[in-house]
Design a protein around this motif. Structure first.
Motif, mmCIF file in Angstrom:
data_model
loop_
_atom_site.group_PDB
_atom_site.id
_atom_site.type_symbol
_atom_site.label_atom_id
_atom_site.label_comp_id
_atom_site.label_asym_id
_atom_site.label_seq_id
_atom_site.Cartn_x
_atom_site.Cartn_y
_atom_site.Cartn_z
ATOM 1 N N VAL A 132 8.450 -19.086 23.728
ATOM 2 C CA VAL A 132 9.675 -19.137 22.904
ATOM 3 C C VAL A 132 9.649 -20.421 22.059
ATOM 4 O O VAL A 132 9.940 -20.409 20.849
ATOM 5 C CB VAL A 132 10.936 -19.105 23.810
ATOM 6 N N ALA A 133 9.271 -21.536 22.695
ATOM 7 C CA ALA A 133 9.210 -22.812 21.967
ATOM 8 C C ALA A 133 8.140 -22.755 20.872
ATOM 9 O O ALA A 133 8.375 -23.152 19.730
ATOM 10 C CB ALA A 133 8.915 -23.949 22.948
ATOM 11 N N THR A 134 6.980 -22.208 21.217
ATOM 12 C CA THR A 134 5.885 -22.137 20.237
ATOM 13 C C THR A 134 6.304 -21.288 19.038
ATOM 14 O O THR A 134 6.083 -21.662 17.878
ATOM 15 C CB THR A 134 4.620 -21.557 20.905
ATOM 16 N N ALA A 135 6.936 -20.153 19.317
ATOM 17 C CA ALA A 135 7.383 -19.277 18.226
ATOM 18 C C ALA A 135 8.363 -20.022 17.323
ATOM 19 O O ALA A 135 8.320 -19.882 16.088
ATOM 20 C CB ALA A 135 8.027 -18.021 18.803
ATOM 21 N N SER A 136 9.218 -20.838 17.914
ATOM 22 C CA SER A 136 10.205 -21.558 17.090
ATOM 23 C C SER A 136 9.511 -22.578 16.181
ATOM 24 O O SER A 136 9.982 -22.857 15.081
ATOM 25 C CB SER A 136 11.257 -22.243 17.977
ATOM 26 N N HIS A 137 8.400 -23.121 16.649
ATOM 27 C CA HIS A 137 7.656 -24.069 15.802
ATOM 28 C C HIS A 137 6.990 -23.348 14.632
ATOM 29 O O HIS A 137 6.870 -23.911 13.545
ATOM 30 C CB HIS A 137 6.637 -24.848 16.643
ATOM 31 N N VAL A 138 6.549 -22.106 14.862
ATOM 32 C CA VAL A 138 5.985 -21.313 13.756
ATOM 33 C C VAL A 138 7.091 -21.084 12.713
ATOM 34 O O VAL A 138 6.903 -21.320 11.512
ATOM 35 C CB VAL A 138 5.478 -19.937 14.254
ATOM 36 N N ALA A 139 8.243 -20.626 13.212
ATOM 37 C CA ALA A 139 9.348 -20.290 12.297
ATOM 38 C C ALA A 139 9.801 -21.520 11.515
ATOM 39 O O ALA A 139 10.124 -21.425 10.328
ATOM 40 C CB ALA A 139 10.504 -19.691 13.093
ATOM 41 N N ALA A 140 9.810 -22.676 12.197
ATOM 42 C CA ALA A 140 10.272 -23.895 11.519
ATOM 43 C C ALA A 140 9.365 -24.271 10.354
ATOM 44 O O ALA A 140 9.792 -24.947 9.417
ATOM 45 C CB ALA A 140 10.355 -25.048 12.518
ATOM 46 N N GLU A 141 8.107 -23.818 10.411
ATOM 47 C CA GLU A 141 7.172 -24.089 9.302
ATOM 48 C C GLU A 141 7.197 -22.957 8.285
ATOM 49 O O GLU A 141 6.344 -22.877 7.405
ATOM 50 C CB GLU A 141 5.750 -24.246 9.847
ATOM 51 N N GLY A 142 8.122 -22.019 8.468
ATOM 52 C CA GLY A 142 8.225 -20.894 7.534
ATOM 53 C C GLY A 142 7.207 -19.809 7.792
ATOM 54 O O GLY A 142 6.968 -18.956 6.922
ATOM 55 N N GLY A 143 6.579 -19.809 8.989
ATOM 56 C CA GLY A 143 5.535 -18.824 9.279
ATOM 57 C C GLY A 143 6.061 -17.607 10.024
ATOM 58 O O GLY A 143 7.229 -17.533 10.401
ATOM 59 N N LYS A 144 5.170 -16.638 10.236
ATOM 60 C CA LYS A 144 5.500 -15.417 10.985
ATOM 61 C C LYS A 144 4.718 -15.439 12.297
ATOM 62 O O LYS A 144 3.622 -15.994 12.365
ATOM 63 C CB LYS A 144 5.061 -14.180 10.186
ATOM 64 N N TYR A 145 5.267 -14.756 13.314
ATOM 65 C CA TYR A 145 4.547 -14.676 14.580
ATOM 66 C C TYR A 145 4.728 -13.310 15.213
ATOM 67 O O TYR A 145 5.700 -12.596 14.927
ATOM 68 C CB TYR A 145 5.022 -15.766 15.564
ATOM 69 N N LEU A 146 3.773 -12.966 16.058
ATOM 70 C CA LEU A 146 3.841 -11.750 16.867
ATOM 71 C C LEU A 146 3.261 -12.130 18.224
ATOM 72 O O LEU A 146 2.175 -12.716 18.295
ATOM 73 C CB LEU A 146 2.998 -10.643 16.215
ATOM 74 N N VAL A 147 4.000 -11.824 19.290
ATOM 75 C CA VAL A 147 3.521 -12.174 20.637
ATOM 76 C C VAL A 147 2.933 -10.925 21.291
ATOM 77 O O VAL A 147 3.598 -9.884 21.385
ATOM 78 C CB VAL A 147 4.675 -12.724 21.511
ATOM 79 N N ILE A 148 1.678 -11.027 21.710
ATOM 80 C CA ILE A 148 0.992 -9.902 22.362
ATOM 81 C C ILE A 148 0.760 -10.286 23.814
ATOM 82 O O ILE A 148 0.207 -11.356 24.104
ATOM 83 C CB ILE A 148 -0.361 -9.622 21.662
ATOM 84 N N PHE A 149 1.151 -9.413 24.732
ATOM 85 C CA PHE A 149 1.073 -9.753 26.149
ATOM 86 C C PHE A 149 -0.276 -9.422 26.780
ATOM 87 O O PHE A 149 -0.807 -10.173 27.584
ATOM 88 C CB PHE A 149 2.198 -9.025 26.905
ATOM 89 N N ASP A 150 -0.827 -8.255 26.403
ATOM 90 C CA ASP A 150 -2.050 -7.849 27.110
ATOM 91 C C ASP A 150 -2.921 -6.947 26.215
ATOM 92 O O ASP A 150 -2.584 -6.689 25.054
ATOM 93 C CB ASP A 150 -1.707 -7.135 28.429
ATOM 94 N N GLU A 151 -4.017 -6.463 26.774
ATOM 95 C CA GLU A 151 -4.950 -5.669 25.970
ATOM 96 C C GLU A 151 -4.353 -4.339 25.492
ATOM 97 O O GLU A 151 -4.593 -3.943 24.343
ATOM 98 C CB GLU A 151 -6.261 -5.466 26.730
ATOM 99 N N PRO A 152 -3.567 -3.633 26.320
ATOM 100 C CA PRO A 152 -2.951 -2.408 25.786
ATOM 101 C C PRO A 152 -2.071 -2.693 24.560
ATOM 102 O O PRO A 152 -2.093 -1.935 23.582
ATOM 103 C CB PRO A 152 -2.116 -1.887 26.967
ATOM 104 N N GLU A 153 -1.316 -3.779 24.582
ATOM 105 C CA GLU A 153 -0.494 -4.112 23.403
ATOM 106 C C GLU A 153 -1.395 -4.474 22.223
ATOM 107 O O GLU A 153 -1.127 -4.094 21.075
ATOM 108 C CB GLU A 153 0.451 -5.284 23.718
#
Ligand code: SF4
Length: 401
Positions: free
Chosen positions: A187-208
């Motif tokens: 959650v913290a890492t994603a917020s740092h991406v957003a703060a730089e104006g970037g996009k993110y997608l979190v993938i949990f495992d190989e099926p995802e």
């Protein structure tokens, strides 16, 4: 004269210890040290109890990040005896450590130990400690606005991930984070991406990852993906637009083999869609599994070259790195992820979290009666040696009857 350790305006977080390590050492040792574990380590990580041979993993227990955060929290407590001290959430994922802080009078603002206070109760007179997983950018801004003293216990390896994803964002790459979308660190890492104006997608495992790769190859199924990843992506994520150029990073405590496999899958999918030419511009990968996680995983792998009859993995049920140690071991022998010594209910019954996740369950007949019997033991990066020592003492109390 003002204290050089306490910033004035703007109130930046304090990131260095207060020089009180010696003063908190005894208190810390009292809570977490185990003379028995020390003895077993000196004996080459092997120990015999009656007909049971115990084998301790070469590396287990507190990592450098946890060590630092705990020291820093204890020092903060010592440094500000007259102020209220808050933690934004669990300092690390271990019940023993969090309970101890509550006993010391620290209040939790969020997470499973949250009490009567919320962030709206924090005043400029208070001290807020940020845990080893880090913090969301907006939360720090809010604390700055309040003007309280903020002490930053974020592990350096987590900061390393932030630097990497911030760079991806500045270069116009979407960050693909291999992790759990609801884990504090991610959650913290994603917020740092957003703060730089970037996009993110979190993938949990190989099926995802397979679902995302299928979309990259074919461009089909964006609605399904948008539903599936709705809590794991930037609010305005557009699958058709935001997967053309990507950079991969991981939550520091994931299974490294899985992170590498997912990165390989994504790269192949991009090559299949756009060709190999220019792939270096479309795809970046920087493995951000921390050294401590890697060493603990490697140590279990080594033990599995000659697996014990069963394995006990000790650590918080919500500890990601502990869960992964159990997954590795479970490929080779019966493996039980236990949180505390009380999980060893009897030689007949054990309370544990199954490898691969899910709620804790009780299993009967876990400890075979045959002797000799070998038991492997390891512990996650947030587990105090004291807890591991207590587990061994309980086994000994049954065996020596
Ligand atoms: S597990 Fe790794 S990232 Fe997490 S606190 Fe320990 S060293 Fe830091």
């Amino acid at each position: 004269m003002s204290d050089p350790n306490i910033p004035t305006e703007p109130p930046d977080p304090i990131r260095r210890g207060f020089g009180l390590k010696d003063q908190v050492r005894a208190e810390r040792r009292e809570a977490y040290y185990s003379p028995l574990i020390e003895k077993i380590r000196q004996a080459g990580n092997r120990w015999r109890i009656g007909g049971i041979e115990l084998r301790l993993a070469r590396e287990f227990g507190f990592c450098y990040g946890v060590d630092k955060a705990i020291d820093f929290a204890y020092e903060t407590h010592r440094r500000f005896p007259d102020r209220r001290i808050f933690l934004t959430t669990e300092i690390i994922h271990n019940p023993r450590v969090n309970q101890r802080l509550i006993e010391m009078g620290v209040h939790f603002l969020g997470g499973q130990y949250a009490g009567r206070y919320g962030i709206e109760d924090v005043t400029a007179e208070d001290v807020v400690f940020l845990p080893a997983f880090g913090y969301e950018v907006q939360l720090l801004e809010r604390l700055r606005g309040i003007g309280c003293i903020t002490v930053d216990g974020t592990c350096g390896s987590v900061v390393h991930v932030w630097k990497r994803v911030e760079r991806y964002a500045r270069e116009g790459l979407t960050s693909i984070i291999h992790g759990k979308w609801r884990h504090e660190e991610t959650v913290a890492t994603a917020s740092h991406v957003a703060a730089e104006g970037g996009k993110y997608l979190v993938i949990f495992d190989e099926p995802e990852a397979t679902m995302v790769c299928d979309f990259i190859r074919t461009g089909e199924g964006s609605q399904l993906l948008a539903e599936k990843f709705r809590r794991a992506m930037s609010p305005d994520f557009d699958f058709s637009r935001d997967l053309e150029r990507i950079g991969v990073a991981n939550q520091t405590t994931m299974l490294s083999s899985e992170s590498l496999a997912i990165a390989g899958m994504l790269r192949s999918a991009l090559e299949a869609r756009y060709g190999s030419e220019g792939i270096e511009d479309r795809f970046r990968m920087f493995e951000t599994i921390c050294t401590a996680t890697q060493e603990r995983q490697d140590a279990v792998q080594e033990m599995m070259a000659d697996p014990p009859d069963l394995m006990l993995i000790v650590g918080g049920f919500n500890s990601s790195n502990t869960g992964h140690l159990c997954e590795i071991a479970a490929h080779h022998c019966p493996s039980y992820h236990i949180e505390e010594v009380d999980c060893l209910i009897s030689p007949e019954r054990i309370r544990h979290k199954p490898a691969g996740g899910g709620a804790a369950i009780e299993t009967k007949g876990w400890l075979p009666a045959r002797r000799p019997l070998s038991i492997g033991i390891t512990a996650g990066a947030s587990t105090p040696n004291r807890v591991v020592g207590e587990v061994i003492e309980r086994l000994a109390s049954w065996e020596e009857k």
